[in-house]
Design a protein around this motif. Structure first.
Motif, PDB file in Angstrom:
ATOM      1  N   MET A 286       0.834  -1.216  -0.131  1.00  0.00           N
ATOM      2  CA  MET A 286      -0.054  -0.069   0.084  1.00  0.00           C
ATOM      3  C   MET A 286       1.027   1.356   0.155  1.00  0.00           C
ATOM      4  O   MET A 286       1.905   1.242   0.693  1.00  0.00           O
ATOM      5  N   LEU A 287       0.488   2.321  -0.732  1.00  0.00           N
ATOM      6  CA  LEU A 287       1.102   3.534  -0.843  1.00  0.00           C
ATOM      7  C   LEU A 287       0.277   4.529   0.085  1.00  0.00           C
ATOM      8  O   LEU A 287      -0.814   4.644   0.027  1.00  0.00           O
ATOM      9  N   ARG A 288       1.084   5.188   0.947  1.00  0.00           N
ATOM     10  CA  ARG A 288       0.367   6.229   1.755  1.00  0.00           C
ATOM     11  C   ARG A 288       0.831   7.564   1.653  1.00  0.00           C
ATOM     12  O   ARG A 288       2.046   7.944   1.353  1.00  0.00           O
ATOM     13  N   LEU A 289      -0.028   8.706   1.345  1.00  0.00           N
ATOM     14  CA  LEU A 289       0.398  10.016   0.969  1.00  0.00           C
ATOM     15  C   LEU A 289       0.482  10.593   2.554  1.00  0.00           C
ATOM     16  O   LEU A 289      -0.379  10.871   3.345  1.00  0.00           O
ATOM     17  N   PRO A 290       1.818  11.124   2.852  1.00  0.00           N
ATOM     18  CA  PRO A 290       2.080  11.612   4.179  1.00  0.00           C
ATOM     19  C   PRO A 290       1.300  12.995   4.043  1.00  0.00           C
ATOM     20  O   PRO A 290       1.171  13.626   3.146  1.00  0.00           O
ATOM     21  N   GLU A 291       0.908  13.416   5.271  1.00  0.00           N
ATOM     22  CA  GLU A 291       0.192  14.370   5.629  1.00  0.00           C
ATOM     23  C   GLU A 291       0.796  15.623   5.086  1.00  0.00           C
ATOM     24  O   GLU A 291       0.321  16.502   4.580  1.00  0.00           O
ATOM     25  N   ALA A 292       2.240  15.767   5.182  1.00  0.00           N
ATOM     26  CA  ALA A 292       3.036  17.325   4.825  1.00  0.00           C
ATOM     27  C   ALA A 292       2.654  17.143   3.379  1.00  0.00           C
ATOM     28  O   ALA A 292       3.104  18.215   2.581  1.00  0.00           O
ATOM     29  N   HIS A 293       2.439  16.316   2.548  1.00  0.00           N
ATOM     30  CA  HIS A 293       2.461  16.466   0.990  1.00  0.00           C
ATOM     31  C   HIS A 293       0.883  16.242   0.777  1.00  0.00           C
ATOM     32  O   HIS A 293       0.768  16.456  -0.728  1.00  0.00           O
ATOM     33  N   ARG A 294      -0.106  16.369   1.559  1.00  0.00           N
ATOM     34  CA  ARG A 294      -1.569  16.452   1.006  1.00  0.00           C
ATOM     35  C   ARG A 294      -1.843  17.712   0.285  1.00  0.00           C
ATOM     36  O   ARG A 294      -2.653  17.702  -0.734  1.00  0.00           O
ATOM     37  N   ASP A 295      -1.218  18.828   0.496  1.00  0.00           N
ATOM     38  CA  ASP A 295      -1.506  20.028  -0.197  1.00  0.00           C
ATOM     39  C   ASP A 295      -1.314  20.071  -1.675  1.00  0.00           C
ATOM     40  O   ASP A 295      -1.643  20.762  -2.453  1.00  0.00           O
ATOM     41  N   LEU A 296      -0.324  19.153  -2.106  1.00  0.00           N
ATOM     42  CA  LEU A 296       0.201  18.856  -3.530  1.00  0.00           C
ATOM     43  C   LEU A 296      -0.948  18.454  -4.283  1.00  0.00           C
ATOM     44  O   LEU A 296      -0.991  18.746  -5.525  1.00  0.00           O
ATOM     45  N   PHE A 297      -1.686  17.893  -3.694  1.00  0.00           N
ATOM     46  CA  PHE A 297      -2.948  17.124  -4.637  1.00  0.00           C
ATOM     47  C   PHE A 297      -4.401  18.125  -4.409  1.00  0.00           C
ATOM     48  O   PHE A 297      -5.327  17.546  -4.835  1.00  0.00           O
ATOM     49  N   LYS A 298      -4.220  19.263  -4.001  1.00  0.00           N
ATOM     50  CA  LYS A 298      -5.344  20.229  -4.029  1.00  0.00           C
ATOM     51  C   LYS A 298      -5.747  20.866  -5.127  1.00  0.00           C
ATOM     52  O   LYS A 298      -6.728  21.250  -5.737  1.00  0.00           O
ATOM     53  N   LYS A 299      -4.592  21.087  -6.274  1.00  0.00           N
ATOM     54  CA  LYS A 299      -4.791  21.611  -7.379  1.00  0.00           C
ATOM     55  C   LYS A 299      -5.167  20.595  -8.551  1.00  0.00           C
ATOM     56  O   LYS A 299      -4.783  19.271  -8.514  1.00  0.00           O
ATOM     57  N   PRO A 300      -6.025  21.166  -9.468  1.00  0.00           N
ATOM     58  CA  PRO A 300      -6.531  20.098 -10.374  1.00  0.00           C
ATOM     59  C   PRO A 300      -5.304  19.511 -11.244  1.00  0.00           C
ATOM     60  O   PRO A 300      -4.541  19.944 -11.517  1.00  0.00           O
ATOM     61  N   PHE A 301      -5.795  18.095 -11.370  1.00  0.00           N
ATOM     62  CA  PHE A 301      -4.671  17.181 -12.134  1.00  0.00           C
ATOM     63  C   PHE A 301      -5.329  16.990 -13.558  1.00  0.00           C
ATOM     64  O   PHE A 301      -5.628  16.080 -14.202  1.00  0.00           O
ATOM     65  N   GLY A 302      -5.544  18.289 -14.402  1.00  0.00           N
ATOM     66  CA  GLY A 302      -6.315  18.336 -15.710  1.00  0.00           C
ATOM     67  C   GLY A 302      -6.719  19.769 -15.527  1.00  0.00           C
ATOM     68  O   GLY A 302      -6.504  20.636 -14.854  1.00  0.00           O
TER      69      GLY A 302
END
Length: 161
Positions: A1-17
């Protein structure tokens, strides 16, 4: 399983498209493409617009509240456990299975938010992937080499557990 660390969650707030205000605005871009939907509301809105996605990945929730509009698709159904903030091997395998043998739906026990990443990696070039951007609209990502490279770079911040 891959886990997204809390410290990097903001990287996934912008649209990926490309972000659209509604499904109706992007319907012309879907013609002649495989259509993959991530999220209950996006899937519901596609069905309301007369578009049956080749693959739908849903969890029964929208913005962590129960979604009463979960679509009942007449397609092969797979299930996968996927806790919040993760991409499990089970989810990635289910995605790969449906990309190879569409149509179908994956019912996620947990959260499907990050499913876009393995979906982009598994999808053929030219496929249209749609997912909701909370409070803003719907994101459309057409799969191409740039999308795949970006998905690989996103995975680099995940931790294998």
């Amino acid at each position: 399983m891959l886990r997204l660390p809390e410290a990097h969650r903001d990287l996934f707030k912008k649209p990926f498209g490309t972000l659209y205000g509604s499904i109706g605005e992007l319907l012309p871009r879907l013609e002649g493409r495989a259509v993959y939907a991530v999220g209950d509301v996006v899937t519901h809105n596609l069905l309301e617009a007369g578009v049956v996605p080749d693959i739908a990945i849903i969890d029964g929730y929208t913005m962590r509240s129960p979604c009463t509009r979960s679509p009942l698709l007449q397609a092969r159904r797979l299930t996968a456990k996927n806790p919040p903030g993760t991409i499990t091997d089970a989810l990635a395998e289910a995605i790969g299975d449906l990309v190879r043998n569409p149509p179908g739906a994956i019912f996620v026990d947990g959260e499907e938010d990050l499913a876009v990443i393995p979906l982009v990696l598994a999808a053929p070039p030219g496929a249209a992937i749609l997912y909701g951007q909370p409070g803003e609209g719907v994101v459309l990502r057409i799969v191409d080499e740039a999308a795949k490279r970006e998905a690989v770079s996103m995975l680099e911040v995940f931790v294998r557990e």
